[in-house]
Design an enzyme around this catalytic site. Structure first.
Site, PDB file in Angstrom:
ATOM      1  N   LYS A 102      37.769  29.781  29.625  1.00  0.00           N
ATOM      2  CA  LYS A 102      36.547  29.188  30.164  1.00  0.00           C
ATOM      3  C   LYS A 102      35.736  30.201  30.965  1.00  0.00           C
ATOM      4  O   LYS A 102      34.519  30.333  30.787  1.00  0.00           O
ATOM      5  CB  LYS A 102      36.895  27.999  31.062  1.00  0.00           C
ATOM      6  CG  LYS A 102      35.674  27.332  31.680  1.00  0.00           C
ATOM      7  CD  LYS A 102      36.007  26.488  32.886  1.00  0.00           C
ATOM      8  CE  LYS A 102      36.125  27.349  34.129  1.00  0.00           C
ATOM      9  NZ  LYS A 102      35.923  26.591  35.384  1.00  0.00           N
ATOM     10  N   ASN A 103      36.407  30.928  31.857  1.00  0.00           N
ATOM     11  CA  ASN A 103      35.684  31.836  32.741  1.00  0.00           C
ATOM     12  C   ASN A 103      35.043  32.991  31.978  1.00  0.00           C
ATOM     13  O   ASN A 103      34.020  33.532  32.407  1.00  0.00           O
ATOM     14  CB  ASN A 103      36.620  32.369  33.830  1.00  0.00           C
ATOM     15  CG  ASN A 103      37.006  31.288  34.823  1.00  0.00           C
ATOM     16  OD1 ASN A 103      36.291  30.302  34.996  1.00  0.00           O
ATOM     17  ND2 ASN A 103      38.150  31.457  35.475  1.00  0.00           N
ATOM     18  N   ARG A 174      28.901  26.591  39.172  1.00  0.00           N
ATOM     19  CA  ARG A 174      28.703  27.841  39.891  1.00  0.00           C
ATOM     20  C   ARG A 174      28.425  29.002  38.937  1.00  0.00           C
ATOM     21  O   ARG A 174      27.606  29.874  39.229  1.00  0.00           O
ATOM     22  CB  ARG A 174      29.932  28.153  40.746  1.00  0.00           C
ATOM     23  CG  ARG A 174      29.761  29.463  41.504  1.00  0.00           C
ATOM     24  CD  ARG A 174      30.845  29.748  42.504  1.00  0.00           C
ATOM     25  NE  ARG A 174      30.572  31.006  43.174  1.00  0.00           N
ATOM     26  CZ  ARG A 174      29.740  31.167  44.181  1.00  0.00           C
ATOM     27  NH1 ARG A 174      29.084  30.136  44.652  1.00  0.00           N
ATOM     28  NH2 ARG A 174      29.544  32.348  44.727  1.00  0.00           N
ATOM     29  N   CYS A 198      33.429  23.955  42.213  1.00  0.00           N
ATOM     30  CA  CYS A 198      34.540  23.378  42.968  1.00  0.00           C
ATOM     31  C   CYS A 198      34.452  23.747  44.447  1.00  0.00           C
ATOM     32  O   CYS A 198      34.074  24.866  44.808  1.00  0.00           O
ATOM     33  CB  CYS A 198      35.876  23.881  42.416  1.00  0.00           C
ATOM     34  SG  CYS A 198      36.420  23.057  40.917  1.00  0.00           S
ATOM     35  N   ARG A 203      31.902  31.044  48.764  1.00  0.00           N
ATOM     36  CA  ARG A 203      31.772  32.057  47.717  1.00  0.00           C
ATOM     37  C   ARG A 203      30.340  32.572  47.769  1.00  0.00           C
ATOM     38  O   ARG A 203      29.503  32.228  46.947  1.00  0.00           O
ATOM     39  CB  ARG A 203      32.115  31.452  46.347  1.00  0.00           C
ATOM     40  CG  ARG A 203      33.590  31.119  46.226  1.00  0.00           C
ATOM     41  CD  ARG A 203      33.943  30.577  44.865  1.00  0.00           C
ATOM     42  NE  ARG A 203      33.551  29.188  44.719  1.00  0.00           N
ATOM     43  CZ  ARG A 203      33.731  28.480  43.608  1.00  0.00           C
ATOM     44  NH1 ARG A 203      34.277  29.047  42.547  1.00  0.00           N
ATOM     45  NH2 ARG A 203      33.368  27.220  43.539  1.00  0.00           N
ATOM     46  N   LEU A 207      26.889  39.863  47.714  1.00  0.00           N
ATOM     47  CA  LEU A 207      27.190  41.048  46.915  1.00  0.00           C
ATOM     48  C   LEU A 207      26.302  41.113  45.679  1.00  0.00           C
ATOM     49  O   LEU A 207      25.851  42.194  45.275  1.00  0.00           O
ATOM     50  CB  LEU A 207      28.665  41.063  46.505  1.00  0.00           C
ATOM     51  CG  LEU A 207      29.693  41.175  47.640  1.00  0.00           C
ATOM     52  CD1 LEU A 207      31.104  41.133  47.079  1.00  0.00           C
ATOM     53  CD2 LEU A 207      29.477  42.454  48.440  1.00  0.00           C
ATOM     54  N   ASP A 392      43.887  31.183  40.679  1.00  0.00           N
ATOM     55  CA  ASP A 392      43.763  30.005  39.825  1.00  0.00           C
ATOM     56  C   ASP A 392      45.107  29.462  39.354  1.00  0.00           C
ATOM     57  O   ASP A 392      45.162  28.416  38.702  1.00  0.00           O
ATOM     58  CB  ASP A 392      42.886  30.323  38.605  1.00  0.00           C
ATOM     59  CG  ASP A 392      41.406  30.291  38.940  1.00  0.00           C
ATOM     60  OD1 ASP A 392      41.056  29.887  40.063  1.00  0.00           O
ATOM     61  OD2 ASP A 392      40.587  30.676  38.082  1.00  0.00           O
ATOM     62  N   VAL A 414      42.304  34.620  48.617  1.00  0.00           N
ATOM     63  CA  VAL A 414      41.037  34.699  47.889  1.00  0.00           C
ATOM     64  C   VAL A 414      40.073  33.602  48.327  1.00  0.00           C
ATOM     65  O   VAL A 414      38.921  33.871  48.672  1.00  0.00           O
ATOM     66  CB  VAL A 414      41.283  34.640  46.367  1.00  0.00           C
ATOM     67  CG1 VAL A 414      39.962  34.698  45.604  1.00  0.00           C
ATOM     68  CG2 VAL A 414      42.200  35.789  45.932  1.00  0.00           C
ATOM     69  N   ARG A 490      36.590  19.910  33.488  1.00  0.00           N
ATOM     70  CA  ARG A 490      35.749  21.097  33.561  1.00  0.00           C
ATOM     71  C   ARG A 490      36.470  22.331  33.035  1.00  0.00           C
ATOM     72  O   ARG A 490      35.817  23.287  32.614  1.00  0.00           O
ATOM     73  CB  ARG A 490      35.317  21.359  35.009  1.00  0.00           C
ATOM     74  CG  ARG A 490      34.334  20.356  35.584  1.00  0.00           C
ATOM     75  CD  ARG A 490      33.897  20.768  36.990  1.00  0.00           C
ATOM     76  NE  ARG A 490      33.553  22.177  36.999  1.00  0.00           N
ATOM     77  CZ  ARG A 490      34.141  23.082  37.777  1.00  0.00           C
ATOM     78  NH1 ARG A 490      35.091  22.729  38.609  1.00  0.00           N
ATOM     79  NH2 ARG A 490      33.762  24.339  37.722  1.00  0.00           N
TER      80      ARG A 490
END
Length: 516
Positions: A102-103, A174, A198, A203, A207, A392, A414, A490
């Site tokens: 997914k990412n 996001r 989420c 986040r 940057l 994750d 994280v 998701r």
């Protein structure tokens, strides 16, 4: 009794029917135009109401149809109140097919905006996040629809109509913020709302912004929207250092740098496989990127206007889904095989499973098998950027450690809100103590010969929390009802079907208003 009409009457009826059909087709299109007009007006005039979520969904659906996406192919939206009943003490067996990552898919979709041509993407998972990203892309003029083969997506970004994605669509996801980099590189301008996603902690996008500014863009944040504009001479290559190896910042700056003139060097970048996948995809379209997967990426920019090579590209397998099913085997004492996977992407997860006493056998270049142990050992876990242990998978391993014989310590470095699973595991009987907001001490084991965890009602606070609670339910005594499936929908493709296929007794239910 048959009805006979004259030819003239028949033509009249046909014309009337055609007119009615045309009016029916025009009605949603006219509604979409009215809604689109309201979007533009609300952006110019604060006195004009923005669209409601329901109106945004209507607009997304009509745009999807106009982009050639048949209704049957559109991803169904997850019901807010859906939950999953999970029968405990499960014994699993068989093979689990792993979907595309997914990412990676979301970043690659954003990258497709850079192509002045048609792109075919393969191994696209069927997820609500994919449809949300498709809606964002359609809102700037992309044509996005399913390919002729299963799990494929066709993106045509030749004609972009806006540099300003729909605010409501962006707030759902996001990853849609990645569009700021690709739109800036393609159009010289991007106006993208600050993202949603989420609730797992802060986040920030500082940057991303500093990276675009280093390339020469003028960037401002006004009314919750990031506005990035290239200078008159276009973006210029630069040396950029990231204070933290953020995946999102790396991918955003990487896409923006493709549209710069000259050399860009981005140091202390994220090394995740998904970053490498994006770089490989951009190179397939004509970009010149080296060093992805190391701590420094070199980009030879092509200038504003986009890449010229239409491409076909296959997304890498989802390492987080694979890790989740490895834990499913370990927590239920079951042997499972998984494919396709890239074993090197699972190094940290495999190492921890082996430390806990499980065997993970690499059966081929894209296939692994977990062989569980009867007595899980404790292990300490600290989440880190890749190649460290992935955040994750932290929640899923916390569920697993509750079954280990001994004390384990889990440290989340994280995301500061990634410990939401702990309270729900405590409801199931887990002996876990939170220290601050980032450390959990897990006292695992069995009590009087019975499973430590007991089935009850629990709620997922985010995508990975939901998966972790389902895993805990598989090993608990009794039935566990996991609420908040919208989170899992998701990020996990056909999760219930895959669990059922290997022997789990799970059932999706609708609880009406979501109260229990």
């Amino acid at each position: 009794m048959a009805t006979v009409t004259s030819a003239g009457a028949a033509r009249g009826l046909a014309a009337a029917g055609a007119a009615a059909s045309a009016r029916a087709r025009r009605a949603p299109q006219q509604q979409a135009r009215r809604l689109s007009s309201r979007v533009c007006s609300s952006r110019r005039d604060s006195n004009v109401d923005a669209l409601s979520a329901e109106e945004e969904e209507v607009l997304d659906d009509v745009l999807a149809l106009e982009n050639g996406v048949p209704a049957a192919a559109q991803q169904p939206r997850a019901a807010e109140a859906d939950s999953l009943e999970v029968a405990g003490l499960a014994s699993l067996e068989g093979h689990v097919p792993i979907s595309g990552a997914k990412n990676s898919a979301l970043a690659v979709m954003a990258g497709a905006v850079l192509c002045d041509g048609e792109v075919l993407l393969r191994r696209i998972p069927g997820l609500t996040d994919i449809e949300s990203m498709s809606a964002v892309m359609r809102s700037v003029g992309c044509r996005v629809g399913p390919g002729s083969d299963a799990n494929t997506l066709v993106v045509d970004a030749r004609v972009l109509t806006s540099c300003e994605p729909s605010e409501q669509s962006v707030k759902r996801l996001r990853a849609s913020f990645f569009m700021v980099g690709s739109l800036l590189a393609r159009m010289g301008e991007a106006r993208v709302p600050l993202p949603g996603g989420c609730n797992i902690g802060l986040r920030p996008v500082d940057l991303h912004i500093r990276g675009m500014e280093a390339l020469g863009a003028k960037v401002s944040i006004e009314h919750g929207r990031v506005n990035a504009v290239a200078p008159a001479g276009g973006l210029r290559g630069a040396k950029i250092y990231l204070d933290y190896p953020s995946v999102g910042a790396t991918e955003t700056i990487l896409m923006a740098a493709v549209g710069a003139t000259g050399e860009t060097v981005i140091a202390n970048v994220a090394q995740e496989p998904e970053v490498v996948d994006l770089a490989n995809f951009l190179n397939a379209m004509g970009a010149r990127i080296e060093g992805a997967g190391t701590n420094s990426i070199h980009v030879t920019g092509t200038g504003l206007g986009g890449l010229r090579n239409p491409a076909e590209f296959s997304i890498i397998p989802d390492r987080i889904e694979a890790g989740t099913f490895l834990v499913a085997g370990a927590i239920t004492g079951s042997s499972l095989s998984l494919a396709p996977v890239v074993p090197a992407h699972l190094t940290a997860a495999i190492a921890k499973l082996q430390e806990m006493g499980c065997q993970v056998i690499i059966e081929g270049p894209e296939r692994v098998r977990i062989v569980p142990t009867a007595a899980l050992k404790p292990a300490d876990i600290t989440t880190l950027p890749y190649p460290g242990f992935p955040t994750d998978l932290q929640s899923q391993f916390t569920s697993l450690l509750a079954h280990a014989h001994g004390t384990s310590v889990v440290r989340e470095t994280v995301f500061e809100k990634r410990m939401g699973t702990v309270g729900e595991l405590q409801r199931m009987g887990a002996n876990i103590k939170l220290i601050g907001c980032d450390t959990a001490v897990v006292e695992g084991g069995w009590v009087s010969g019975t499973p430590l965890l007991q089935g009850t009602h629990v709620s997922a606070s985010d995508l990975r929390s939901g998966a972790a609670l389902v895993l805990a339910g598989l090993a608990a005594e009794g039935v566990t009802t996991v609420h908040g499936l919208k989170h899992m929908d998701r990020g996990y493709c056909d999760f219930e079907a895959k669990l059922s296929a290997i022997g789990a007794d799970v059932r999706r239910i609708s609880t009406g208003d979501g109260q229990w």
